[in-house]
Every structure is written in C-alpha cells, then in structure tokens.
Enzyme design. Structure first.
Site, PDB file in Angstrom:
ATOM      1  CB  CYS A 249     113.497 -37.834  36.024  1.00 43.49           C
ATOM      2  SG  CYS A 249     115.055 -37.465  36.843  1.00 43.49           S
ATOM      3  CB  ALA A 250     108.480 -34.796  34.395  1.00 42.17           C
ATOM      4  N   PRO A 252     107.466 -39.854  30.886  1.00 43.03           N
ATOM      5  CG  PRO A 252     106.001 -41.619  30.406  1.00 43.03           C
ATOM      6  CD  PRO A 252     107.286 -41.299  31.134  1.00 43.03           C
ATOM      7  N   GLY A 254     103.367 -39.183  33.524  1.00 40.60           N
ATOM      8  CA  GLY A 254     102.271 -39.808  34.261  1.00 40.60           C
ATOM      9  C   GLY A 254     102.201 -39.399  35.717  1.00 40.60           C
ATOM     10  CG  ASP A 272     112.834 -35.795  30.174  1.00 44.25           C
ATOM     11  OD1 ASP A 272     112.663 -36.675  31.030  1.00 44.25           O
ATOM     12  OD2 ASP A 272     113.499 -35.976  29.129  1.00 44.25           O
ATOM     13  CG  ASP A 298     121.281 -32.146  33.433  1.00 47.01           C
ATOM     14  OD1 ASP A 298     120.769 -32.978  34.210  1.00 47.01           O
ATOM     15  OD2 ASP A 298     122.481 -32.194  33.083  1.00 47.01           O
ATOM     16  CB  CYS A 370     110.729 -48.960  37.508  1.00 48.43           C
ATOM     17  SG  CYS A 370     111.744 -48.432  36.115  1.00 48.43           S
TER      18      CYS A 370
END
Length: 429
Positions: A249-250, A252, A254, A272, A298, A370
């Site tokens: 799920c790369a 943006p 970073g 992504d 996906d 997060c």
C-alpha cells in the site's frame, strides 16, 4: 492579495470541510496553488488547520456568547468567525490586522450586514478569554469513548496532543548527502533544526516551512516524513542485501523510498490501487534518484501482482482510521464513522491474508498503521497469528513504543512523532 481576500479563501476551505464533508487535503490542494504569494498560502493553511483543531472549542464559545449561533445554512459566516478566532487564539497574530481583515472578509463575502457581528465577537475575544472546552471537544463521542477504553491513562493526553500543531520531520536521502552535511546546509540558510538521536536519517523542525524553502529539496536530498513512519525501516533489519520487497500500500511512497535509500540493493515493487497516486509516487522516486518498480494493483488480489517466486519481505502500511495523525489531518474527526472502522478492519484482514500467500517461507511481513485503536492493530495481529501455524511474531525493542503483546504502539506526540503501530511477523520455513 489583500489580507481580507486571504481570509475569504480560508473561510471557504474551512466551510467546505466543516459543513459540506469535503476533504481537507483536496480543498487545500485546490485553493493554495491559486495564491501566488507563499506567505498567503502559509496563512490560509495555518488558519484552516488551527480552526479545525479547535472547532469544538469555538463552537462552545459561540453557543455561550450568542443567543442564536450561525446554523448549518450559514456555514460560511461560522467559518469566518472561526478563522478570526483562530488567528487571535491559536496563531497569536497581531489583533488589529486579524480583526480588520476578517471583518473586511465578511463584507467581501457578501455579508456586509453581518460584518458588525464578526467585529463584535472578535473584539470580545480580545477582551476576555474564550470559555474552556472539554479536552475531547473536537472528537465524536463514539470515537472518544473508544480512545478512553483503549488508553484510559493516556486518553486526555492523546486528545490534547491531537489538537496541537505537529513539528515537521525531514528524512535525509543518504544516497545523496550525509545527514550531518545536510544539517549544515540548514544552518547556512538560518533554518532552526534538531538532529534525532534515535532516527538515523531524521531531522526535526519545530516550526514547519514550505518544502520550497528546504535547500536541496528539488535535487532529492531531503523529503518530508514523520519520525514514526521513518522508524518502520528499522523493523526490517536483517534482510538480505538483495531482498525482493513488496510495498503493498505504497502511496505516497515515503516508506518505499526510505527502504531504497537505506538498502539500495533491494529489488522493490511499490504498488497502489489508484493510478494517479502511483504517478505521484513515480515523480517522487524520480526526484530522489531512486530506481523503484511501481505498479497499479490491488494488494488484496495476489493475481494482480507479479509475485513469481514470492517476496522476501512485504510491507503493509494499511489503510486505517488514522487516529494517530489527527493533529496532521484534523478533518478525520469530522468524516470518520464507527462503521468505517469495521470496514477498514475487514480490508486489513484481507491485506494480511493476501500478503501471507505471496511471502516466501523464511520471509518477513511488516504490518503497520497510523491508528491507535487496538482492534486495528493488536487484535488484528493476534487473530492473524492464531490462524497461521507458520506465523511467528518477532520482538521489537523500545524504539517502536510500548509492547502491546502483539506488536508495538506509539501514541501521538511521543518523542514528537505521530501515533503509529508496528508488528513484524516472520514466516517459518
């Protein structure tokens, strides 16, 4: 652009987010490029962020100071008042300029008949302190209750920290410049900074600045990435130098970039589901001078991913409630619903299962979010390990936060970083 026009733009952005359910990132992304002066862009962003962080408190203030506060049909007026209060209360701007510009903004917005009301409220805010508000005033009740249940001893601190402006964390690209040398570049241009003692590539700026003001940014010497996100690459210690790595799920980008900067010999694929986000990743990798394969795919569907032979390591920075980064994205508290979390947990489980099927025996799965909600983190990992006899949770140290029994959790503001969860799961041969 006049100060009044700038306040009008800020109020329109705030109204769209606060009263019409729009995305803060999208609204700022549309409004800020229209402002040629970087000082105006900085003012709009700072005022909107401050008003969103304190919108619960400002709503309580209007409820006490007005017999009939502006309702849903006059969201722009309410937003103008909030922008004015934010300038005086949170931003501590000079009172004369803040009040006059906001009152003039009311006139420019076609609300000349309400300019006197705006003036009166802001001048009252100069004379007396705003009424105190609950520490969780901005949080929806269902989510505040979950935080209190999960972190009873830390909840008030989480709420308070989440309403404060965060520092700006930089990640120095060690493939382009040593961190110490980049710190010297910051000093040369007068940018106050702090070197992290525990994050090898990190520099903290207590006062955020536009990326255009960072020396060497366009040359790929530095990126913006929170310290908690930078910590993730440390959990991959011990990988083979030429490991085949999937960032599932790369966007943006970073974390994939940091892995490549730290371990340039890895063979990495960053994917992504959104083609536009993948294009932005590619632009970021090009700026940094990194050769990272990308793809639109996906991650819950292994058939869509070129995984011949499997991966040595898979990183899942999973879509989540984002409850650990509220101070960076305060509109989370406006848009998140309880059933959203259930849907996200279902997605997280599918990501874990699909990734496990693509991981080589002896490989490493790194699961991160997060979020600070245990149901997205500890419980997900515990249930996953219970379902897979070949899954072994690997110990992480205190750098990754408190040990939850099935992973490590950092709470918002700890060491100046965001809330973040980490779990390293190795696949037994």
């Amino acid at each position: 652009m006049s100060g009044a026009n700038t306040r009008v733009i800020a109020a329109h952005v705030l109204d769209a987010v606060l009263h019409r359910g729009r995305s803060l990132k999208a609204e700022l992304g549309s409004a800020l490029p229209k402002l040629p002066d970087p000082r105006d862009r900085a003012l709009v962003e700072a005022a909107v962020m401050a008003a969103l962080r304190e919108h619960g408190r400002y709503a309580d203030t209007l409820a006490q100071w007005m017999s009939r506060p502006p309702g849903a049909r006059d969201g722009l007026l309410r937003s103008l008042i909030y922008i004015g209060l934010a300038q005086l209360d949170a931003m501590k701007l000079p009172a004369h300029a803040a009040v006059d510009a906001t009152v003039e903004a009311a006139r420019l917005s076609g609300r000349a008949h309400q300019a006197g009301l705006v003036n009166a409220l802001l001048r009252r805010a100069l004379r007396e302190p705003l009424p105190p508000a609950r520490v969780d005033a901005a949080w929806p009740e269902w989510l505040a209750n979950r935080i209190r249940a999960a972190w009873p001893d830390d909840a008030d601190k989480i709420f308070a920290t989440s309403s404060e402006p965060p520092p700006m964390w930089l990640r120095v690209n060690r493939q382009r410049i040593p961190r110490a040398l980049y710190a010297e570049r910051l000093a040369e241009v007068g940018i106050d900074h702090h070197l992290s003692d525990v994050l090898e590539d990190a520099i903290r700026l207590d006062t955020p600045i536009p990326v255009t003001a960072l020396p060497g940014f366009e040359e790929g010497q530095v990126s913006v990435q929170d310290g908690s996100a930078q910590r993730l690459v440390d959990a991959l210690e011990g990988l083979p130098a030429d490991a085949k790595v999937l960032d599932a799920c790369a966007a943006p980008g970073g974390k994939a970039a940091h892995i490549a900067e730290r371990h340039p010999d890895t063979r990495q694929l960053a994917i992504d589901v959104d083609e536009r986000r993948v294009r932005r990743m590619q632009e970021g990798f090009a700026r940094l001078g990194l050769d990272i394969a990308t793809g639109v795919a996906d991650a819950t569907s292994p058939k869509s991913i070129p995984a011949e032979g499997g991966f040595d390591a898979i990183v899942i920075d999973a879509p989540c409630s984002a409850t650990g980064i509220v101070r960076r994205q305060p509109d989370i508290l406006l848009h998140r619903r309880a059933d959203d979390v259930d849907a996200l947990i279902g997605l997280q489980i599918r990501l874990l299962e699909a990734s496990w099927s693509m991981l080589k025996p002896g490989g490493t799965l790194l699961y991160a979010t997060c979020s600070i909600l245990p149901e997205e983190n500890t419980r997900n990992v515990a249930d996953f390990i219970a379902r897979h006899a070949d899954a072994r949770l690997q110990p992480l140290d205190a750098r990754f936060g408190r040990d939850t029994g099935h992973g490590h959790q950092r709470l918002p503001g700890e060491d100046g970083t965001d809330g973040f969860f980490y779990a390293r799961i190795d696949k037994q041969a």
